[in-house]
Write an enzyme that holds these catalytic residues in place. Structure first.
Site, short mmCIF file in Angstrom:
data_model
loop_
_atom_site.label_atom_id
_atom_site.label_comp_id
_atom_site.label_asym_id
_atom_site.label_seq_id
_atom_site.Cartn_x
_atom_site.Cartn_y
_atom_site.Cartn_z
N ASP A 219 0.87 -1.19 0.00
CA ASP A 219 0.00 0.00 0.00
C ASP A 219 0.90 1.23 0.00
OD1 ASP A 219 -2.20 1.87 0.56
OD2 ASP A 219 -3.35 0.09 1.10
N HIS A 242 2.25 2.08 -3.17
CA HIS A 242 1.31 3.04 -3.75
C HIS A 242 1.81 4.47 -3.68
CE1 HIS A 242 -2.35 0.10 -3.37
NE2 HIS A 242 -1.33 -0.43 -4.02
#
Ligand SMILES: *[C@@H]1O[C@H](CO)[C@@H](O)[C@H](O)[C@H]1NC(C)=O
Length: 392
Positions: A219, A242
């Site tokens: 993430d 991310h």
């Protein structure tokens, strides 16, 4: 003088310094002296708490030593406030979380430091054993959210250095409601497809510095929540992951802003995003003000530069609404590299609160052998130097 007399005199001379020495020496607590076992199977939580309590009560600086080997602990909270204002935790071994994720569900953190001041963590590996929870989440079953591996809350003057964090269930490191925190030379690793394994999350905190840190995870590499002020990020690598994200912000109406964030010398490799600001498409008093993104390299990054003010997962709780979060004074300087999608710069700002004071300087982003494009909604700003693609 006889030899006996000589020794006696010597002793008299040394005695005061001995007494002085013993009253100011650093207290040293080895967790194995409190019963911790380095076999990776025996629950050592109680021993760690005893070592912490001894260090915390010490009137002098105290060191807790975790020797080599593998120690099964947690979930555990190390409570302050402490009498000692300088506690060093030297970890030479590995701390492992209980592998049954249900054990961690209640607390939300595997290891939490709460209300501490002057705590430094040196070295060591923390292994969150997240894989069974990720499998549950990926299979879409009804799973607990999981636990953050290492969290500091309501604390100040914190140093985390030389630590390796692997396979967290949820976030690896969380800094919440803290002041003066340095994260330096930390390594974070989880698979690129592991859900919700953010690297470092900062919120409601001032004067946080993150430097020399490599993050590979599933993430956000670093996520920045409401109430963050004076955050400095330098020499960070990200990917898989991310990207570095301010947000999500503006989920609630009554929300604190994010102010004075610097991200300097960051390298993104194969990440979903590079430099992102993300807000819910909902009314809010939140804001983002004074951000500098400087010297960033992108290698095959899907959204190298993105402001998304229309975040509304599943179109629930915000359809048709505009974000109230005001974004201003955001500078992108010397951002270079390759985009994995054609839109390399995407400013999707709020229709009711356009982004203002956005600066692009020396930005060069490519998309294979086609020209990269920009998408610019409700954004005001300036370009200087060579900027490709641009909005201004
Ligand atoms: C912004 O934050 C940095 C630390 O990241 C600090 O040195 C600087 O003084 C802050 N600027 C203002 C105006 O507060």
């Amino acid at each position: 003088m006889t030899q006996l007399m000589q020794s006696f005199l010597l002793l008299l001379l040394l005695l005061p310094s001995f007494i002085h020495f013993s009253s100011s020496v650093e207290a040293f607590h080895d967790v194995t002296a409190f019963g911790a076992k380095s076999d990776g199977r025996t629950d050592s939580t109680k021993a760690f708490i005893s070592a912490w309590t001894a260090a915390c009560r010490s009137p002098n600086p105290a060191t807790i030593h975790v020797p080599r080997g593998s120690f099964l602990i947690g979930p555990v909270t190390f409570h302050g406030p402490c009498r000692s204002s300088r506690i060093t935790i030297q970890i030479d071994g590995t701390l492992v979380a209980p592998s049954k994720f249900a054990n961690l569900r209640k607390l939300g953190q595997w290891m939490l430091f709460d209300h501490v001041n002057g705590v430094s963590v040196y070295g060591g590996t923390v292994d969150g054993h997240g894989s069974s929870l990720w499998a549950c989440k990926v299979a879409g079953r009804n799973c607990p959210a999981g636990a953050t591996s290492l969290a500091f809350r309501n604390s100040k003057n914190i140093l985390i250095t030389g630590l390796t964090s692997i396979n967290s269930e949820l976030y690896h490191i969380v800094i919440d409601s803290c002041q003066a925190v340095t994260v330096k030379g930390v390594r974070i690793t989880a698979p690129g497809d592991s859900p919700n394994t953010d690297g470092i999350h900062v919120q409601s905190s001032t004067d946080v510095t993150i430097t020399g840190t490599g993050i590979k995870t599933g993430d956000d590499c670093i996520s920045i929540g409401p109430g963050t002020m004076n955050l400095w990020i330098e020499k960070v690598t990200c990917g898989p992951g991310h990207g570095i994200s301010i947000g999500s912000l503006g989920k609630g109406y009554d929300e604190k802003g994010v102010e004075n964030v610097t991200v300097k010398t960051a390298a993104f490799t194969g990440t979903e995003n590079g430099l992102r600001i993300k807000t819910w498409g909902r009314p809010s008093e939140g804001f983002v003000k004074g951000v500098v993104f400087e010297h960033a390299t992108m290698q095959n990054v899907r959204n190298p530069i993105i402001i998304d003010q229309n975040y509304c997962p599943d179109e629930k709780r915000c359809p048709g609404q505009n974000s109230g979060v005001k974004i201003s004074e955001v500078k992108y300087m010397d951002v270079q590299g390759s985009s994995a999608s054609q839109v390399a710069i995407n400013f999707d700002c709020s229709a009711s609160n356009p982004c203002s004071g956005i600066g692009l300087q020396d930005v060069k982003l490519t998309y294979g052998n086609k020209p990269a494009r920009s998408s610019c909604q409700h954004v005001h700003g300036t370009a200087s130097g060579s900027v490709v693609p641009s909005c201004f």
